[in-house]
Design a protein around this motif. Structure first.
Motif: not given
Ligand code: HEM
Ligand code: HEM
Length: 242
Positions: A211-217
Motif C-alpha cells: 500500500y505504502l509503495a503505491f501511496y508514496h509513488d
C-alpha cells in the motif's frame, strides 16, 4: 527525428511545468532488485505453506492417504523456499557492504537529525495524510529504512526458529546447528508458537508495504514503484542528492 517531430516534442515540453527540474537517479542496483523479487516470491510461498502446515485443510483427507501426497508437497515447498529465502537474504547482507550508498547498511539507521525529522514528516504524511513538508530521501526514506531493518531482524528470528524446527526432521549440517534453540525456547511447542506468530507479522508487513509503495509513488510523483523494477527514480535538481 524529423523537424516536425522535434517541434511537436518541444510543444509538449512547453506544456509540462519545469520539465528540466527532475533528473534520473540509478537507485536500486540489479542485485537489490533481484533480491527484492526473489524475497517477495519466497516469502509469499513461506506464508501460504506455513499457514497450511499450521492449519491443514481436512477436506483433502477424504481419499486414502496412499493416494495423496499433498501435505508432503506443502512441506517440501516450505523447506525449499526457506533455503532460497535464507541464501538470498545473506546475499543482500553482503550487498549492504559493497553496493551503492542507497543499498548500504548505513541507509537503515536514522542517526542524523534530518533523518529523524524525515521520520516525523513521513509518519504524518502516511497516517494523517498531510503533505510532505521537508525534502525526501532519494533511496529509502528514513522511516522505511528503519522498518526494513526491523523486518531484517524478524527474518533472522524466523530463520533461527525455522531451522530449529527443522533440526528434529533433518540430519543435514545446517539445521543441526540450531538444535540448541529448542530447549532454550521451552521445547518444540514454544518454537512452533513463535514461528507461527511471526507469520502474521509478515502478512501485516506485506499489506502495509505494498500500500505504502503505491501511496508514496502517488504523493512523491517520482517513480517509487517502477524503481524496484528498473532501478531508477527521479529527483528534483534544486534539492540536490541527500
Ligand atoms: C512479499 C512481498 C514483498 C516483500 C516481503 C517486500 C519487502 C521489501 C524489502 C525488505 C524492501 C527493502 C529492500 C532493500 O533495501 O533491500 C523493499 C523495498 C521496496 N519494495 Fe517491496 N516487498 C514486497 C512486495 C513489493 C511489491 C508488490 C511492491 C510494488 C508494488 C514493492 C515495492 C517496493 C519498493 C518500491 C521498494 C523500495 C522502497 C523505497 O524506495 O524505500 N514491494 N521491499
Ligand atoms: C520467513 C518466513 C516463514 C514463515 C512466515 C513461516 C511460517 C511457518 C508456519 C506458520 C509454520 C506452521 C507452524 C505451526 O503452526 O505448526 C511453519 C512450520 C515450519 N517452518 Fe516455517 N516459516 C518461515 C520460514 C522458515 C524457515 C527459514 C525455515 C527453515 C528451514 C522454516 C522451517 C519450518 C519447519 C521445519 C516447520 C515445521 C514443519 C512441520 O512440522 O511439518 N520456516 N512455518
Amino acid at each position: 527525428m524529423s523537424a516536425s517531430g522535434v517541434g511537436a516534442s518541444n510543444a509538449i515540453a512547453a506544456k509540462v511545468e519545469h520539465p528540466a527540474d527532475y533528473r534520473r537517479v540509478y537507485v536500486w542496483e540489479l542485485p537489490v532488485r533481484v533480491y527484492h523479487w526473489i524475497n517477495a516470491v519466497a516469502l509469499v510461498l513461506l506464508c501460504v505453506t506455513g499457514y497450511l502446515i499450521g492449519a491443514p485443510i481436512r477436506l483433502f483427507y477424504a481419499s486414502e492417504a496412499y493416494q495423496q501426497y499433498w501435505f508432503g508437497w506443502v512441506r517440501f515447498i516450505h523447506f525449499a523456499a526457506a533455503f532460497v529465502y535464507v541464501f538470498n537474504f545473506l546475499a543482500r547482507l553482503y550487498w549492504g557492504f559493497v553496493g551503492n550508498r542507497y543499498s548500504s547498511w548505513t541507509a537503515f539507521f536514522p542517526l542524523k537529525r534530518a533523518q529523524q525529522q524525515e521520520i516525523v514528516d513521513v509518519i504524518k504524511a502516511d497516517v494523517l495524510e498531510t503533505k510532505l513538508h521537508g525534502p525526501i530521501s532519494t533511496g529509502h526514506n528514513a522511516l522505511a529504512g528503519l522498518i526494513y531493518f526491523g523486518t531484517f531482524l524478524v527474518f533472522v528470528f524466523q530463520t533461527i526458529t525455522g531451522f530449529a524446527l527443522y533440526s528434529s526432521m533433518s540430519n543435514s549440517c545446517l539445521p543441526r546447528m540450531f538444535t540448541w534453540v529448542v530447549p532454550l525456547m521451552g521445547g518444540e511447542f514454544g518454537v512452533r508458537f513463535w514461528h507461527h506468530l511471526f507469520l502474521w507479522f509478515f502478512v501485516t508487513f506485506v499489506i502495509i508495504h505494498v500500500y505504502l509503495a503505491f501511496y508514496h509513488d502517488y504523493i512523491e510523483g517520482r517513480g517509487t514503484v517502477s524503481s524496484i523494477i528498473g532501478g531508477w527514480k527521479f529527483d528534483r535538481v534544486e534539492k540536490g542528492d541527500k
